[in-house]
Design a protein around this motif. Structure first.
Motif, PDB file in Angstrom:
ATOM      1  N   GLY A  30       0.803  -1.217   0.000  1.00 21.10           N
ATOM      2  CA  GLY A  30       0.000   0.000   0.000  1.00 21.10           C
ATOM      3  C   GLY A  30       0.836   1.268   0.000  1.00 21.10           C
ATOM      4  O   GLY A  30       0.319   2.354   0.288  1.00 21.10           O
ATOM      5  N   TRP A  31       2.116   1.165  -0.341  1.00 25.22           N
ATOM      6  CA  TRP A  31       2.997   2.320  -0.351  1.00 25.22           C
ATOM      7  C   TRP A  31       3.025   2.993  -1.717  1.00 25.22           C
ATOM      8  O   TRP A  31       2.670   2.383  -2.732  1.00 25.22           O
ATOM      9  CB  TRP A  31       4.431   1.919   0.014  1.00 25.22           C
ATOM     10  N   GLU A  32       3.504   4.226  -1.745  1.00 27.50           N
ATOM     11  CA  GLU A  32       3.777   4.944  -2.985  1.00 27.50           C
ATOM     12  C   GLU A  32       5.267   4.881  -3.277  1.00 27.50           C
ATOM     13  O   GLU A  32       6.086   4.858  -2.363  1.00 27.50           O
ATOM     14  CB  GLU A  32       3.370   6.417  -2.872  1.00 27.50           C
ATOM     15  N   VAL A  33       5.597   4.898  -4.585  1.00 23.17           N
ATOM     16  CA  VAL A  33       7.003   4.883  -4.990  1.00 23.17           C
ATOM     17  C   VAL A  33       7.249   6.018  -5.964  1.00 23.17           C
ATOM     18  O   VAL A  33       6.526   6.172  -6.959  1.00 23.17           O
ATOM     19  CB  VAL A  33       7.396   3.542  -5.648  1.00 23.17           C
ATOM     20  N   ILE A  34       8.259   6.817  -5.675  1.00 26.39           N
ATOM     21  CA  ILE A  34       8.637   7.902  -6.562  1.00 26.39           C
ATOM     22  C   ILE A  34      10.067   7.649  -7.042  1.00 26.39           C
ATOM     23  O   ILE A  34      10.972   7.418  -6.245  1.00 26.39           O
ATOM     24  CB  ILE A  34       8.532   9.277  -5.857  1.00 26.39           C
ATOM     25  N   GLY A  35      10.241   7.648  -8.354  1.00 24.86           N
ATOM     26  CA  GLY A  35      11.570   7.473  -8.926  1.00 24.86           C
ATOM     27  C   GLY A  35      12.219   8.820  -9.187  1.00 24.86           C
ATOM     28  O   GLY A  35      11.563   9.733  -9.692  1.00 24.86           O
ATOM     29  N   PHE A  36      13.479   8.953  -8.840  1.00 21.34           N
ATOM     30  CA  PHE A  36      14.218  10.178  -9.134  1.00 21.34           C
ATOM     31  C   PHE A  36      15.071   9.949 -10.374  1.00 21.34           C
ATOM     32  O   PHE A  36      15.818   8.970 -10.446  1.00 21.34           O
ATOM     33  CB  PHE A  36      15.098  10.575  -7.944  1.00 21.34           C
ATOM     34  N   ARG A  37      14.937  10.847 -11.319  1.00 21.27           N
ATOM     35  CA  ARG A  37      15.672  10.717 -12.579  1.00 21.27           C
ATOM     36  C   ARG A  37      17.122  11.184 -12.406  1.00 21.27           C
ATOM     37  O   ARG A  37      17.403  12.117 -11.678  1.00 21.27           O
ATOM     38  CB  ARG A  37      15.021  11.553 -13.675  1.00 21.27           C
ATOM     39  N   ARG A  38      18.034  10.495 -13.093  1.00 15.20           N
ATOM     40  CA  ARG A  38      19.437  10.904 -13.193  1.00 15.20           C
ATOM     41  C   ARG A  38      20.168  10.910 -11.845  1.00 15.20           C
ATOM     42  O   ARG A  38      21.010  11.772 -11.593  1.00 15.20           O
ATOM     43  CB  ARG A  38      19.570  12.267 -13.879  1.00 15.20           C
ATOM     44  N   GLY A  39      19.868   9.974 -10.986  1.00  8.00           N
ATOM     45  CA  GLY A  39      20.608   9.799  -9.744  1.00  8.00           C
ATOM     46  C   GLY A  39      20.577  11.014  -8.849  1.00  8.00           C
ATOM     47  O   GLY A  39      19.608  11.781  -8.820  1.00  8.00           O
ATOM     48  N   TRP A  40      21.652  11.202  -8.065  1.00  5.03           N
ATOM     49  CA  TRP A  40      21.697  12.330  -7.135  1.00  5.03           C
ATOM     50  C   TRP A  40      21.709  13.661  -7.882  1.00  5.03           C
ATOM     51  O   TRP A  40      21.240  14.669  -7.354  1.00  5.03           O
ATOM     52  CB  TRP A  40      22.928  12.229  -6.237  1.00  5.03           C
ATOM     53  N   GLN A  41      22.211  13.663  -9.109  1.00  4.67           N
ATOM     54  CA  GLN A  41      22.177  14.889  -9.905  1.00  4.67           C
ATOM     55  C   GLN A  41      20.742  15.358 -10.122  1.00  4.67           C
ATOM     56  O   GLN A  41      20.442  16.556 -10.076  1.00  4.67           O
ATOM     57  CB  GLN A  41      22.857  14.658 -11.261  1.00  4.67           C
ATOM     58  N   GLY A  42      19.853  14.415 -10.360  1.00  9.05           N
ATOM     59  CA  GLY A  42      18.451  14.758 -10.552  1.00  9.05           C
ATOM     60  C   GLY A  42      17.809  15.329  -9.311  1.00  9.05           C
ATOM     61  O   GLY A  42      17.004  16.266  -9.378  1.00  9.05           O
ATOM     62  N   SER A  80      23.563   9.187 -13.336  1.00 10.49           N
ATOM     63  CA  SER A  80      24.648  10.170 -13.373  1.00 10.49           C
ATOM     64  C   SER A  80      25.696   9.761 -12.354  1.00 10.49           C
ATOM     65  O   SER A  80      25.434   8.954 -11.470  1.00 10.49           O
ATOM     66  CB  SER A  80      24.127  11.576 -13.044  1.00 10.49           C
ATOM     67  N   ARG A  81      26.881  10.323 -12.505  1.00  8.93           N
ATOM     68  CA  ARG A  81      27.951  10.080 -11.529  1.00  8.93           C
ATOM     69  C   ARG A  81      28.107  11.353 -10.708  1.00  8.93           C
ATOM     70  O   ARG A  81      28.911  12.223 -11.046  1.00  8.93           O
ATOM     71  CB  ARG A  81      29.254   9.726 -12.245  1.00  8.93           C
ATOM     72  N   THR A  82      27.313  11.477  -9.665  1.00 12.07           N
ATOM     73  CA  THR A  82      27.291  12.704  -8.872  1.00 12.07           C
ATOM     74  C   THR A  82      27.287  12.390  -7.387  1.00 12.07           C
ATOM     75  O   THR A  82      26.484  11.582  -6.921  1.00 12.07           O
ATOM     76  CB  THR A  82      26.035  13.542  -9.208  1.00 12.07           C
ATOM     77  N   ASP A  83      28.192  13.036  -6.662  1.00 12.39           N
ATOM     78  CA  ASP A  83      28.194  12.994  -5.200  1.00 12.39           C
ATOM     79  C   ASP A  83      27.902  14.411  -4.728  1.00 12.39           C
ATOM     80  O   ASP A  83      28.721  15.313  -4.946  1.00 12.39           O
ATOM     81  CB  ASP A  83      29.554  12.530  -4.671  1.00 12.39           C
TER      82      ASP A  83
END
Length: 365
Positions: A30-42, A80-83
């Protein structure tokens, strides 16, 4: 409950099955899922007060959004490759936490390699609930025996190496085939062993041309078809060279010939034998996942949601001794995962060493 998910670092086959598994397991609760685009950069690009910015940086994941993605390579969320701690403008961890808070994200599932998961461990240390999922075709995340993407990379490499034999044999040359693996030579070691090549050069052991070239020449002469095959890790080095900084750079940032091409030049100059040189590179991570990476992707995703449900966050899911486990998220900070040279590699003849089988782990853990 609302959870977030993102993929960071290089793409590998098996990410989409894992995204699907996380999504469906969460929806069943019963949870919601949100995807973030382009890793931490997104995440960094999102202004939570701007609906257009939120829409551009996120993707609502439901059953329809993940239908059939397990058959696809790469990642539907992009990467992405982002820290966020190492940007020119300084540490932006606070912005990441602000975005997650404003979007109502109560826990994050992060799929990545060493860089992505280091920041995940950092968020966990600050008290934000995170589950890390290791993925890298080099299989070099410390703390787990297996990372998503490794099996498919091996399968692709073995197929390509064996296909290249036809050209190498036709021209009676020495084939030099370079595989990804900047820090760890495990991909080259296993691919070379399964394809039964003549010699394999790994990142952990510098290759001495004075020793290697006579071996390759002898390999070529011993075969009626008159050819030999050598596999080499992109992070390998040749004795007498000083390219330590260069070999640890991303491929697009290098300014000199790859180690495979440098080795081929030495072969042609010193041994007077023609070569066939091939960098498999991104072909190793291209296309749909094999059975192993689908299975591990599904299992890691399901385990991640179960851990969140049990409020056991700040963990990294792992495969250890052939079984699914989880360890503290900062475990990967505790060391560097490299080939066990004394037990798995013969540095005197540049080959995989399987002198003792009983009790050894399977190469594909």
């Amino acid at each position: 409950m609302r959870i977030g998910i993102l993929t960071g670092g290089g793409d590998v086959p098996g990410l989409n099955p894992c995204i699907r598994s996380v999504t469906l397991s969460a929806i069943d609760l019963g949870w919601e899922v949100i995807g973030f685009r382009r890793g931490w950069q997104g995440v960094l690009a999102i202004d939570p007060d701007d609906p257009a910015s939120v829409a551009a940086g996120t993707l609502r994941l439901d059953r329809e959004a993940v239908r059939g993605i397990d058959r696809m390579g790469g990642t539907i969320l992009h990467t992405s490759r982002t820290d966020p701690r190492t940007l020119e403008e300084g540490d932006r961890t606070a912005h990441v936490l602000h975005v997650l808070d404003r979007l109502g994200v109560e826990a994050m599932v992060t799929l990545g390699g060493d860089g992505t998961l280091r920041f995940s461990a950092h968020l966990s240390s600050l008290g934000f609930p995170v589950i890390s999922i290791p993925k890298t075709m080099d299989n070099d995340v410390f703390g787990t025996d297996y990372c998503i993407g490794f099996s498919t990379a091996i399968s692709r490499s073995v197929e390509a190496i064996n296909a290249l034999r036809t050209t190498i044999e036709s021209h009676e040359r020495i084939g030099v085939i370079e595989l990804f693996g900047r820090r760890s030579g495990e991909t080259a070691l296993l691919s070379g062993f399964l394809a039964q090549v003549d010699r394999t050069i790994i990142s952990e052991v510098p290759a001495d041309p004075a020793v290697l070239l006579p071996l390759l020449v002898a390999d070529r002469r011993s075969r009626p078809a008159g050819y030999a095959v050598c596999v080499i890790s992109e992070g390998a080095s040749l004795v007498g060279e000083d390219h330590a900084d260069e070999r640890h750079r991303a491929a697009s940032h290098r300014t000199m010939l790859t180690v495979g091409r440098r080795l081929a030049q030495v072969i042609e100059r010193e041994a007077r034998v023609g070569t066939v040189v091939q960098d498999l590179a991104y072909l190793m991570r291209a296309g749909e996942p094999d059975a192993m990476d689908r299975m591990v992707g599904f299992a890691f995703g399901g385990l991640a949601v179960q851990l969140i449900q049990q409020r056991q966050t700040g963990r990294m899911v792992t495969l250890t001794s052939g079984r699914y486990h989880h360890v503290p998220a900062d475990t990967l900070l505790g060391g560097t995962k490299l080939v066990d040279v004394p037990n798995l590699y013969d540095a005197t003849c540049y080959r995989a060493k399987l002198q003792r089988i009983e009790g050894m782990p399977m190469f594909l853990y």
